[in-house]
Enzyme design. Structure first.
Site, PDB file in Angstrom:
ATOM      1  N   HIS A 144      35.913  97.162  42.612  1.00 31.48           N
ATOM      2  CA  HIS A 144      34.742  96.298  42.399  1.00 31.48           C
ATOM      3  C   HIS A 144      34.142  95.835  43.727  1.00 31.48           C
ATOM      4  O   HIS A 144      33.523  94.768  43.789  1.00 31.48           O
ATOM      5  CB  HIS A 144      35.099  95.080  41.544  1.00 31.48           C
ATOM      6  CG  HIS A 144      35.714  95.405  40.227  1.00 31.48           C
ATOM      7  ND1 HIS A 144      34.988  95.544  39.062  1.00 31.48           N
ATOM      8  CD2 HIS A 144      37.017  95.629  39.890  1.00 31.48           C
ATOM      9  CE1 HIS A 144      35.804  95.836  38.064  1.00 31.48           C
ATOM     10  NE2 HIS A 144      37.043  95.900  38.544  1.00 31.48           N
ATOM     11  N   SER A 183      18.224 104.484  66.178  1.00 36.79           N
ATOM     12  CA  SER A 183      17.079 103.596  66.010  1.00 36.79           C
ATOM     13  C   SER A 183      16.098 103.760  67.158  1.00 36.79           C
ATOM     14  O   SER A 183      16.490 103.987  68.304  1.00 36.79           O
ATOM     15  CB  SER A 183      17.547 102.139  65.940  1.00 36.79           C
ATOM     16  OG  SER A 183      16.442 101.256  65.917  1.00 36.79           O
TER      17      SER A 183
END
Length: 464
Positions: free
Chosen positions: A188, A318
């Site tokens: 989870h 980037s």
């Protein structure tokens, strides 16, 4: 620009003088200016090369095609297979759904090239007729589905499977290499009990192994060829035994185990084999998507993410943030998988659209299939070479995460009970302390027992 006149049953058509195609191909070129030119997959043209050559041999063996014509057709087909005629197939996939125009494109090119090989010139009446000789004992309705199966089978066996196997072997090797690296598990997206990094990677290897088995299990159906069914599956206008003989030749020429379809009515009216095999490609894409997601999350950071593994730094990430490096192979893999999911939706839908004796979505179905098979193979090689082989554990981060996890308290369940163990975990979380500190402070476990019972390396099961 020079032209010559070609004729078909609808009349005369101008064709570029130096091209081997004829009237029907030119009509299709003019009538379907949809998308990039020559988008019919090369693999389909290659498959037709095998098919037309096999048909010529079978027809000769059965006494309906002279030896001279057989050999001329075979020579032209060999040139197709040698990629010498690639610029002679200009048609798009957005044409008749049966693929008739591409079948005729091949027939016309083979007939005219055979004529030239025999000493003739383009524009003269050829001794090889595109319909009566090259297309003898055939219909577009059985040739195009046959070409689909040949192309799909070859692509999966020669490209997709070997490429996925390569990545699967890398994950299996990493599983062995990382078998003693104990780390925290997650369910989870939350902390769970420990396992080893090797165990985590063993799941990836197993997923791909099961996916490969599923893919290979579809091949017997895909190996069945419709050729010999002609227009509706009855075999009209074929000599007795043609269907068996022609497929034997295809198997011989391709060195692949093709057989004649058990039911040629099904082979023309439905393309369940293509749907089935692509479903297995979708399964592999699903597994690869999950694996790529896991790896980019495990590598997230470098300082503010999970950061339990290190992946190769391949290029700057980037244009504005200096020093940033991104999990680009994971991103490329997930985009490929998304494309495969979309292709599967298309293939499943058009597979349902066979009306009565023929499915007329053939070109779009096979184009999507071949794209999926090619992309998955390419992506697995790229991911393996530029990411998977270079994955290494980030030992300090793994140790830090493991020691900070509250879920190690699970080891106390069998000694002090679930509720007492939960009390220790919640108190430690609230106070920002360790499990050991709170277990002792609450008087539920002694220091000696805690150290004996809460040992992550004892919580991971067998390391074999």
């Amino acid at each position: 620009m020079a032209f010559r006149i070609e004729k078909d049953t609808m009349g005369e058509v101008q064709v570029l003088a130096d091209k081997y195609w004829a009237a029907q191909t030119e009509r299709s070129r003019n009538n379907f200016k949809i998308g990039p030119a020559a988008s019919m997959p090369h693999e389909i043209i290659e498959a037709f090369g095998y098919l037309k050559k096999a048909a010529a041999f079978a027809n000769h063996d059965l006494g309906v095609l002279p030896l001279e014509k057989r050999d001329l057709i075979a020579l032209a087909c060999d040139e197709i297979l040698a990629n010498k005629l690639d610029d002679q197939f200009p048609l798009v996939i957005w044409q008749t759904g049966s693929g008739t125009q591409s079948n005729m494109n091949v027939n016309e090119v083979v007939a005219n090239r055979a004529h030239v090989l025999n000493g003739g010139k383009l524009g003269e009446k050829s001794i090889i007729h595109p319909n009566d000789d090259v297309n003898k004992s055939q219909s577009s309705n059985d040739t195009f589905p046959t070409a689909m199966h040949i192309a799909a089978y070859k692509k999966v066996v020669e490209h997709t499977i070997p490429c996925v196997e390569r990545l699967q072997k890398t994950f299996a090797a990493k599983s062995e290499a990382f078998k003693n690296v104990v780390k925290i598990g997650r369910t989870h997206l939350m902390d769970a009990t420990p396992l080893t990094l090797g165990q985590e990677f063993s799941a990836y290897a197993a997923q791909l192994d099961f996916g490969l088995k599923a893919l290979k299990n579809t091949l017997p159906h895909l190996s069945q060829l419709a050729l010999g069914g002609t227009a509706v599956g009855t075999g009209l206008n074929t000599p007795k035994g043609y269907d068996l003989k022609v497929v034997d030749y295809i198997a011989k020429f391709t060195a692949l185990p093709f057989v004649t379809a058990d039911n040629k009515f099904e082979a023309l009216a439905a393309h369940d084999a293509i749907v089935e095999t692509h479903g297995a490609l979708r399964q592999l894409a699903m597994s690869l998507f999950k694996i790529a997601n896991d790896i980019r999350l495990l590598a997230s950071g470098p300082r503010s993410g999970i950061g339990e593994i290190l992946i190769p730094e391949n290029e700057p990430g980037s244009s504005i943030m200096p020093g940033k490096v991104n999990p680009t192979q994971c991103e490329x893999m997930t985009m490929v998988c998304a494309q495969v999911f979309g292709n599967d939706t298309t293939i499943a839908f058009v597979g349902s659209q066979g009306h009565f004796q023929l499915n007329v979505f053939n070109p779009v179905m096979i184009a999507n299939f071949l794209q999926s098979a090619q992309l998955l193979g390419d992506a697995c090689v790229s991911f393996d070479e530029h990411c998977a082989v270079g994955i290494e554990p980030n030992y300090p981060r793994i140790k830090q995460q493991l020691e900070n996890s509250l879920m190690l308290v699970t080891a106390l369940n069998t000694h002090i009970g679930y509720e007492n163990a939960a009390k220790i975990a919640k108190t430690a979380h609230k106070n920002g302390t360790t499990l050991r500190e709170e277990a002792i402070n609450l008087g539920l476990v002694s220091a000696e027992d805690f150290d004996k019972w809460v040992r992550p390396e004892d919580m991971v099961g067998s390391l074999k």
